[in-house]
Design a protein around this motif. Structure first.
Motif, mmCIF file in Angstrom:
data_model
loop_
_atom_site.group_PDB
_atom_site.id
_atom_site.type_symbol
_atom_site.label_atom_id
_atom_site.label_comp_id
_atom_site.label_asym_id
_atom_site.label_seq_id
_atom_site.Cartn_x
_atom_site.Cartn_y
_atom_site.Cartn_z
ATOM 1 N N UNK A 123 2.626 1.411 -85.592
ATOM 2 C CA UNK A 123 4.035 1.673 -85.886
ATOM 3 C C UNK A 123 4.692 2.451 -84.752
ATOM 4 N N UNK A 124 3.963 3.428 -84.212
ATOM 5 C CA UNK A 124 4.503 4.194 -83.086
ATOM 6 C C UNK A 124 4.736 3.288 -81.881
ATOM 7 N N UNK A 125 3.812 2.362 -81.643
ATOM 8 C CA UNK A 125 3.983 1.415 -80.544
ATOM 9 C C UNK A 125 5.192 0.520 -80.757
ATOM 10 N N UNK A 126 5.383 0.072 -82.013
ATOM 11 C CA UNK A 126 6.545 -0.763 -82.316
ATOM 12 C C UNK A 126 7.842 0.027 -82.151
ATOM 13 N N UNK A 127 7.837 1.296 -82.582
ATOM 14 C CA UNK A 127 9.029 2.134 -82.428
ATOM 15 C C UNK A 127 9.346 2.358 -80.951
ATOM 16 N N UNK A 128 8.308 2.553 -80.164
ATOM 17 C CA UNK A 128 8.510 2.728 -78.722
ATOM 18 C C UNK A 128 9.082 1.463 -78.105
ATOM 19 N N UNK A 129 8.609 0.309 -78.547
ATOM 20 C CA UNK A 129 9.135 -0.959 -78.038
ATOM 21 C C UNK A 129 10.613 -1.112 -78.399
ATOM 22 N N UNK A 130 10.977 -0.732 -79.635
ATOM 23 C CA UNK A 130 12.382 -0.806 -80.043
ATOM 24 C C UNK A 130 13.238 0.161 -79.230
ATOM 25 N N UNK A 131 12.674 1.328 -78.950
ATOM 26 C CA UNK A 131 13.394 2.310 -78.139
ATOM 27 C C UNK A 131 13.655 1.755 -76.735
ATOM 28 N N UNK A 132 12.639 1.119 -76.178
ATOM 29 C CA UNK A 132 12.788 0.515 -74.849
ATOM 30 C C UNK A 132 13.823 -0.613 -74.869
ATOM 31 N N UNK A 133 13.763 -1.427 -75.919
ATOM 32 C CA UNK A 133 14.718 -2.531 -76.040
ATOM 33 C C UNK A 133 16.154 -2.009 -76.141
ATOM 34 N N UNK A 134 16.340 -0.961 -76.962
ATOM 35 C CA UNK A 134 17.681 -0.387 -77.122
ATOM 36 C C UNK A 134 18.177 0.189 -75.802
ATOM 37 N N UNK A 135 17.297 0.865 -75.090
ATOM 38 C CA UNK A 135 17.689 1.439 -73.803
ATOM 39 C C UNK A 135 18.109 0.348 -72.818
ATOM 40 N N UNK A 136 17.372 -0.747 -72.783
ATOM 41 C CA UNK A 136 17.696 -1.843 -71.867
ATOM 42 C C UNK A 136 19.035 -2.484 -72.250
ATOM 43 N N UNK A 137 19.250 -2.690 -73.542
ATOM 44 C CA UNK A 137 20.511 -3.297 -73.992
ATOM 45 C C UNK A 137 21.705 -2.419 -73.611
ATOM 46 N N UNK A 138 21.564 -1.120 -73.795
ATOM 47 C CA UNK A 138 22.662 -0.213 -73.443
ATOM 48 C C UNK A 138 22.870 -0.189 -71.928
ATOM 49 N N UNK A 139 21.786 -0.268 -71.175
ATOM 50 C CA UNK A 139 21.926 -0.319 -69.724
ATOM 51 C C UNK A 139 22.669 -1.576 -69.284
ATOM 52 N N UNK A 140 22.429 -2.693 -69.978
ATOM 53 C CA UNK A 140 23.158 -3.927 -69.663
ATOM 54 C C UNK A 140 24.652 -3.739 -69.952
ATOM 55 N N UNK A 141 24.975 -3.153 -71.104
ATOM 56 C CA UNK A 141 26.379 -2.874 -71.438
ATOM 57 C C UNK A 141 26.992 -1.927 -70.417
ATOM 58 N N UNK A 142 26.231 -0.934 -70.015
ATOM 59 C CA UNK A 142 26.724 0.030 -69.033
ATOM 60 C C UNK A 142 27.021 -0.658 -67.712
ATOM 61 N N UNK A 143 26.178 -1.602 -67.343
ATOM 62 C CA UNK A 143 26.404 -2.333 -66.102
ATOM 63 C C UNK A 143 27.689 -3.160 -66.176
ATOM 64 N N UNK A 144 27.909 -3.774 -67.334
ATOM 65 C CA UNK A 144 29.137 -4.571 -67.495
ATOM 66 C C UNK A 144 30.371 -3.674 -67.456
ATOM 67 N N UNK A 145 30.305 -2.537 -68.122
ATOM 68 C CA UNK A 145 31.443 -1.614 -68.133
ATOM 69 C C UNK A 145 31.710 -1.088 -66.723
ATOM 70 N N UNK A 146 30.623 -0.857 -65.976
ATOM 71 C CA UNK A 146 30.800 -0.422 -64.587
ATOM 72 C C UNK A 146 31.560 -1.470 -63.798
#
Length: 258
Positions: free
Chosen positions: A53-76
């Motif tokens: 479960x901790x591994x899955x939560x970490x994977x979701x955390x990584x996925x969320x971070x990447x998605x926000x970074x993509x949005x941040x790149x578009x906003x930039x």
């Protein structure tokens, strides 16, 4: 389990073979080992799903971070475009400002404009400039918030990964110690199956066998020596007999010749 205690378990399991003084201690230790192994197995069944479960939560955390970074790149990118529009609008406003107040037609890009048209263009450019500025401020605020979120997610992700890696390493060490405990049990079982080993008696048997082999070798060497001696005597007799036969033949020839 401390390494020195595990070593003591092993020594008692091995050296206690056949010694009643150690068998009781060995049995007590093995009972503790069985209890500890059972506890490890129960905890392992509880921990393994939690690790997953901790591994899955970490994977979701990584996925969320990447998605926000993509949005941040578009906003930039959008923010850069808005800033470009602002720069162009400011240049236009600066030129229109110079043309305002002139009571005559002016030519812009090959086209004539009246003073009222210049004033209208200046108002529209100013309104556009305000819209661009407001949009830019909104984008900048969103950009700053997303940067903060990304930094937070990166920190949480790094911390979670370090903790998860530490827990996995701890489980590897626990599994290694559990395997060592199983080895102690196996050693005790083999020792019990083999039973006590009397190495003094075994050494006496080997030395008796060595003496017997040495005696046999000495006997056969003596027999070989005797056979060699006897063989030499027979050959000497045969040579002597051959000489006597020749001597007799010579005598016979001399007598017959007379």
């Amino acid at each position: 389990m401390p390494r020195h205690l595990l070593l003591s378990f092993f020594l008692l399991a091995i050296t206690g073979c056949g010694d009643p003084r150690f068998e009781i201690a060995r049995d007590q230790i093995l009972a503790q080992v069985d209890s500890l192994l059972g506890e490890i197995e129960v905890k392992r069944r509880e921990i393994d799903p939690a690790i997953q479960q901790a591994g899955a939560a970490l994977a979701n955390l990584t996925k969320a971070r990447i998605e926000i970074q993509v949005r941040l790149s578009r906003i930039s990118g959008d923010l850069a475009a808005v800033q470009g529009n602002l720069d162009e609008t400011d240049k236009g406003l600066a030129r229109l400002r110079d043309l305002l107040g002139q009571d005559r037609h002016v030519e812009i890009a090959g086209q004539n404009y009246s003073p009222s048209e210049i004033s209208s263009m200046a108002n529209r450019a100013l309104s556009a400039r305000k819209r661009f500025a407001a949009h830019g401020e909104t984008l900048q605020a969103t950009h700053d918030r997303l940067e903060t979120v990304v930094a937070l997610l990166e920190s949480r992700e790094e911390e979670s990964r370090d903790r998860l890696d530490s827990l996995k390493q701890l489980l590897i060490e626990i599994d290694a110690k559990a395997a060592a405990l199983e080895a102690v049990k196996d050693a005790a079982r083999v020792c019990e199956e083999v039973g006590p080993l009397d190495f003094d008696a075994l050494e006496r048997q080997i030395r008796d066998l060595e003496v017997k082999i040495d005696g046999e070798l000495a006997f056969h060497q003596e027999m070989l020596r005797q056979v060699t001696l006897d063989s030499g005597s027979i050959q000497e007799i045969l040579r002597s007999t051959a000489v006597d036969d020749e001597l007799a033949a010579d005598i016979d020839r001399v007598i017959k010749s007379r």
